[in-house]
Design an enzyme around this catalytic site. Sequence first.
Site, short mmCIF file in Angstrom:
data_model
loop_
_atom_site.label_atom_id
_atom_site.label_comp_id
_atom_site.label_asym_id
_atom_site.label_seq_id
_atom_site.Cartn_x
_atom_site.Cartn_y
_atom_site.Cartn_z
N TYR A 97 0.80 -1.00 0.01
CA TYR A 97 -0.08 0.10 0.14
C TYR A 97 0.84 1.05 0.05
CZ TYR A 97 -3.77 3.38 1.11
OH TYR A 97 -4.62 4.03 1.15
N PHE A 116 -8.87 20.09 -25.27
CA PHE A 116 -9.10 18.64 -24.83
C PHE A 116 -10.39 18.21 -24.31
CE2 PHE A 116 -8.99 14.38 -23.70
CZ PHE A 116 -9.43 13.74 -24.92
N THR A 117 -11.25 17.43 -24.28
CA THR A 117 -12.49 17.46 -23.45
C THR A 117 -12.49 17.45 -21.94
OG1 THR A 117 -12.30 14.89 -24.26
CG2 THR A 117 -13.59 16.43 -25.49
N ARG A 154 -15.23 13.53 -33.80
CA ARG A 154 -14.35 14.39 -33.08
C ARG A 154 -14.95 15.63 -33.79
NH1 ARG A 154 -11.66 12.65 -28.27
NH2 ARG A 154 -13.78 12.82 -27.85
N PHE A 190 -20.29 13.22 -25.62
CA PHE A 190 -19.95 12.39 -26.78
C PHE A 190 -20.04 10.92 -25.91
CE2 PHE A 190 -15.59 11.92 -25.49
CZ PHE A 190 -15.11 12.87 -24.68
N ASP A 194 0.62 18.73 -21.49
CA ASP A 194 -0.06 17.81 -21.37
C ASP A 194 0.80 16.85 -22.17
OD1 ASP A 194 -1.66 15.38 -22.23
OD2 ASP A 194 -3.58 16.60 -22.40
O1 PLI Z 1 -8.26 9.35 -20.79
P1 PLI Z 1 -7.32 9.80 -19.72
O2 PLI Z 1 -8.26 10.05 -18.48
O3 PLI Z 1 -6.17 8.73 -19.23
O4 PLI Z 1 -6.62 11.02 -20.26
C1 PLI Z 1 -7.36 12.23 -20.64
C2 PLI Z 1 -6.58 12.83 -21.91
C3 PLI Z 1 -6.01 13.96 -21.78
N1 PLI Z 1 -5.30 14.40 -22.53
C4 PLI Z 1 -5.25 13.86 -23.92
C5 PLI Z 1 -4.63 14.74 -25.07
C6 PLI Z 1 -6.10 12.73 -24.21
O5 PLI Z 1 -5.86 12.42 -25.62
C7 PLI Z 1 -6.57 12.24 -23.17
C8 PLI Z 1 -7.47 11.10 -23.41
N2 PLI Z 1 -7.77 10.66 -24.69
C9 PLI Z 1 -8.60 9.83 -24.88
C10 PLI Z 1 -9.39 8.90 -24.19
C11 PLI Z 1 -8.67 9.73 -26.37
O6 PLI Z 1 -9.50 8.72 -27.13
O7 PLI Z 1 -8.18 10.35 -27.19
#
Ligand code: PLI
Length: 466
Positions: A77, A129-130, A387, A454, A220
Amino acid sequence: MTAKTSHRTWAEPYKIKMVELLHMTTRVEREKAIRDAGYNTFLLRSRDVYIDLLTDSGTSAMSDRQWAGLMRGDEAYAGSESFYRLEEVVRQYYGYRHLLPTHQGRGAEHIMSQLLIKPGDFIPGNMYFTTTRLHQELAGGKFVDVIIDEAHDTQSSHPFKGNVDLAKLDELVQEVGADCVPYISLEGNVNMAGGQPFSMENLKALHSYCREKGILIMLDATRTIENAFFIREREAAYAGKSVKSILREICDLTDGCTMSAKKDALTNIGGFFCCNDDELFQRAKNLAVIYEGLHTYGGLAGRDMEAMAQGLHEAVMEEHQAARIGQVRYLGNKLADAGIPIGLPIGSHAVFIDAKRFLPHVEQDSYPAQALAAEFYVESGVRAMERGNVSAGRDPETGNNRRPALELVRLTLPRRVYTQAHMDVVAECVVNVFQRRKQIQGLKMTFEPEYLRFFQARFEPLAKNN
Ligand code: PLI
């Protein structure tokens, strides 16, 4: 770069040890499956999908060494050995002083947004980004797009469409004051722009500007190893450098990062937050115990951290990136040669189809990219992702659809998973749909969730001639 052995430029630097059987479906079965899924490819069951190009997130094939790493995982842990191994690798390649693992990228975004944003702040970035923007908004901030104009034009062949427009950034800073701009959110290989990189020249100029104004640069880092590959290829001063050294130089010009390790790092789950500032890290560790887990595991199992550490060693390998990006280009060039309107230049993680040009008769509030992704699935069992207008969501002030300039379908390539023959099937699928594009109608949304719509929204076809 000279090839180590004589092989085709992007041939894979690995061989297949185990395979996963795929399930074939008929067109009638697929028509039912997409109807049941509300014409949203996120709501399909994976057993009904033949070639899954929904995302490159968490879908990589792990190597034998990563699988071996799972056995080595220390599931303590507190103070897991796997954490310390990961910390060493992240310091080696990314160079930040402090590492906090998180369950995935959005866990890191949540922590960073809560720590750095106060209500009323503005967060400039090289396109939204979303999940990133949502966490900024939930912390009381407002995202402001400061990417160069070319990023919004699928036909511009600018080599660095991920660049920040410093004039746009300065305009914002002049208007709201640097005190209301805690950091710039800088994404490597900008996902929503089509996997487009920023240049080192642009980052250096951004760094000087931000130092002068006292604004942090938070990276990022999700696909920044792929960004480093493009810098080597397109920026003359970096032609002879390694991807590793370019990655390190990028990070050295920034103050910290969030990372979804499910992409570049070749793992099925995981993420992290990094920074150099001791006090910020103390606060981040404290938030982690509320939302993620103790700071030496942050929502991950020890074995996940082992897989990530090994995955990072493999991700910075030149031949891995050449094969990765080579495969995306193979598909992209096949589509472009067949006259399909795709986003240019071809990005690193996906081929983006321009749905506005593919379906010019479908207006944007009838969600052309969503409709097209559903058609690709029905045609061949290929799963893609919208997208565009659905992903962009609604403007919180007006409540209207954001109607982004880019209305795209993303054919996203998982790393090390599919073969060249699979890419040929995908290309055939897109070309077949292109030939009957005039019969394709738009969709109307019948269910809209409050956040990140989405993922779970449902649709039905508009009646013909509607
Ligand atoms: O899906 P996560 O929570 O591990 O990561 C979020 C995320 C953050 N930044 C960027 C640039 C991404 O592309 C991103 C997640 N992208 C997804 C799930 C995709 O399908 O592009």
